[in-house]
Design a protein around this motif. Structure first.
Motif, short mmCIF file in Angstrom:
data_model
loop_
_atom_site.label_atom_id
_atom_site.label_comp_id
_atom_site.label_asym_id
_atom_site.label_seq_id
_atom_site.Cartn_x
_atom_site.Cartn_y
_atom_site.Cartn_z
N GLU A 35 33.39 41.08 41.70
CA GLU A 35 34.60 40.80 42.48
C GLU A 35 34.32 39.84 43.64
O GLU A 35 35.17 39.02 44.00
CB GLU A 35 35.17 42.12 43.02
CG GLU A 35 36.55 42.02 43.63
CD GLU A 35 37.65 41.88 42.60
OE1 GLU A 35 38.77 41.51 42.99
OE2 GLU A 35 37.39 42.14 41.41
N THR A 38 35.15 36.04 43.31
CA THR A 38 36.51 35.56 43.03
C THR A 38 36.84 34.29 43.81
O THR A 38 37.35 33.31 43.25
CB THR A 38 37.55 36.65 43.32
OG1 THR A 38 37.28 37.79 42.49
CG2 THR A 38 38.96 36.15 43.05
N LEU A 39 36.56 34.26 45.11
CA LEU A 39 36.89 33.08 45.91
C LEU A 39 36.04 31.88 45.50
O LEU A 39 36.51 30.74 45.55
CB LEU A 39 36.72 33.38 47.39
CG LEU A 39 37.74 34.36 47.98
CD1 LEU A 39 37.47 34.57 49.47
CD2 LEU A 39 39.17 33.88 47.78
N SER A 257 43.54 39.81 41.94
CA SER A 257 42.26 39.12 41.80
C SER A 257 41.90 38.91 40.34
O SER A 257 41.30 37.90 39.97
CB SER A 257 41.14 39.90 42.50
OG SER A 257 40.98 41.19 41.92
N GLU A 258 42.29 39.87 39.48
CA GLU A 258 42.01 39.75 38.05
C GLU A 258 42.81 38.60 37.45
O GLU A 258 42.31 37.83 36.62
CB GLU A 258 42.36 41.07 37.36
CG GLU A 258 41.80 41.24 35.98
CD GLU A 258 40.30 41.49 35.94
OE1 GLU A 258 39.75 41.45 34.83
OE2 GLU A 258 39.67 41.69 37.00
N ARG A 261 41.36 35.17 38.86
CA ARG A 261 40.09 34.74 38.26
C ARG A 261 40.30 34.28 36.82
O ARG A 261 39.60 33.39 36.35
CB ARG A 261 39.03 35.85 38.37
CG ARG A 261 39.22 37.02 37.44
CD ARG A 261 37.91 37.81 37.28
NE ARG A 261 37.33 38.19 38.55
CZ ARG A 261 36.02 38.15 38.78
NH1 ARG A 261 35.19 37.74 37.86
NH2 ARG A 261 35.55 38.55 39.94
#
Length: 326
Positions: A35, A38-39, A257-258, A261
């Motif tokens: 996680e 992600t960015l 976030s999922e 991405r």
């Protein structure tokens, strides 16, 4: 720099230098990073978008031109005859109504207009109607017309092209390895054939799917690689909005976030293709919608969807304008 960040940076530079997408193996590596990456994925996707793709965002809207009683049993669909959802049921609407909707969307900022119908395929009479509408729309507006009219034969594809349709939309919905859990009333290869028939007559083909149907991360990569192998130039990414009465009514939404991405990894796989974010973005992404362009997408569907409401069109146009991508 962390190991994950180094991996993202190296693959991003590979795409920027070559102009070609990463391998399926590398894409699976990216989409399964922790996680905390992600960015980094978003930053890499934005670099690809601004250097390989285009920094400008295109917009499109749709009309639910024929609703309900679809013969297919797709587990997510509110219009399937196998589901009791209360979705509207009506026959193909008239050409003048299709023209009026095109004018509304053009005035609202849409550059493309999709005429969408439920069902496996159009009848000859219905084909006459949408062709009449397309001729009127291309004469009286500057908006580009797209058809999403079910399975497409070579003859039907040619006729739509002659009537003024510039693109054809036909989603594969999900990865081949996951398709049988979503639909059993037709084969995956039938959808592949429709996409190929559209490509063969020179349509700008728009084909993607819905994320959040219970597929795993690697199956999201599988779908993207299938679309790349087919040579599809425009990929719409939808996110499941569970509808009461469908088999997926209790399926949880993807985390923001999922979803982000996934958009980013699609940009790594498909650096030169259009990536359009469409249905379900409001519920799945919520306040994170301004990150859509930063995740690598360069298209946005505006207005309402087939049986669910979208965001106010002016809000979307203002969002894109304020970010300098429209």
């Amino acid at each position: 720099m962390t190991t994950s960040a180094s991996t993202v940076y190296a693959l991003c530079e590979e795409v920027v230098q070559s102009g070609k997408g990463i391998s399926r193996t590398d894409a699976e590596l990216l989409i399964n990073l922790p996680e905390s990456a992600t960015l980094d994925l978003l930053a890499g996707a934005q670099r690809i978008r601004s250097t390989v793709t285009t920094n400008a965002t295109f917009t499109c809207g749709i009309v639910n031109a024929k609703s309900g009683k679809c013969s297919e049993n797709c587990s997510f669909c509110s219009q399937s005859k196998y589901h009791d959802t209360g979705a509207p049921i009506y026959p193909l609407i008239a050409p003048e109504t299709l023209l009026a909707r095109a004018k509304e969307l053009e005035a609202g900022g849409a550059q493309r207009y999709g005429i969408v119908t439920s069902g496996m395929a159009l009848s000859d009479k219905e084909l006459d109607t949408v062709c009449e509408a397309a001729l009127a729309i291309t004469t009286q507006t500057s908006i580009k017309v797209c058809g999403s009219l079910g399975q497409l034969s070579p003859d039907m594809a040619e006729r739509l092209r002659q009537a003024g349709f510039s693109s054809y939309h036909h989603n594969l919905e999900t990865a081949r390895s996951h398709f049988s859990t979503i639909c059993t009333t037709h084969e995956y290869d039938e959808d592949i054939a429709s996409v190929q028939n559209a490509l063969n007559v020179g349509f700008r083909v728009c084909s993607g799917g819905i994320l959040g149907l219970g597929e795993n991360r690697n199956q999201r990569v599988e779908l993207a690689c299938t679309l790349r192998d087919l040579g599809v130039p425009s990929i719409p990414m939808n996110f499941l909005t569970p509808v009461k009465g469908t088999r997926l009514e209790n399926q949880p939404l993807l985390a923001p976030s999922e979803a982000l991405r996934a958009i980013a990894v699609y940009r790594f796989i498909l650096p030169t293709q259009d990536i359009l974010i469409a249905g379900g973005r409001e519920n799945t992404l919520g306040e994170f919608q301004p990150l859509i362009p930063m995740a690598g997408a360069n298209g946005l569907m505006i207005g309402n969807y087939l049986t669910t409401s979208g965001r106010n069109m002016a809000d979307d146009i203002n969002m894109l304008t304020s970010m300098g991508v429209l």
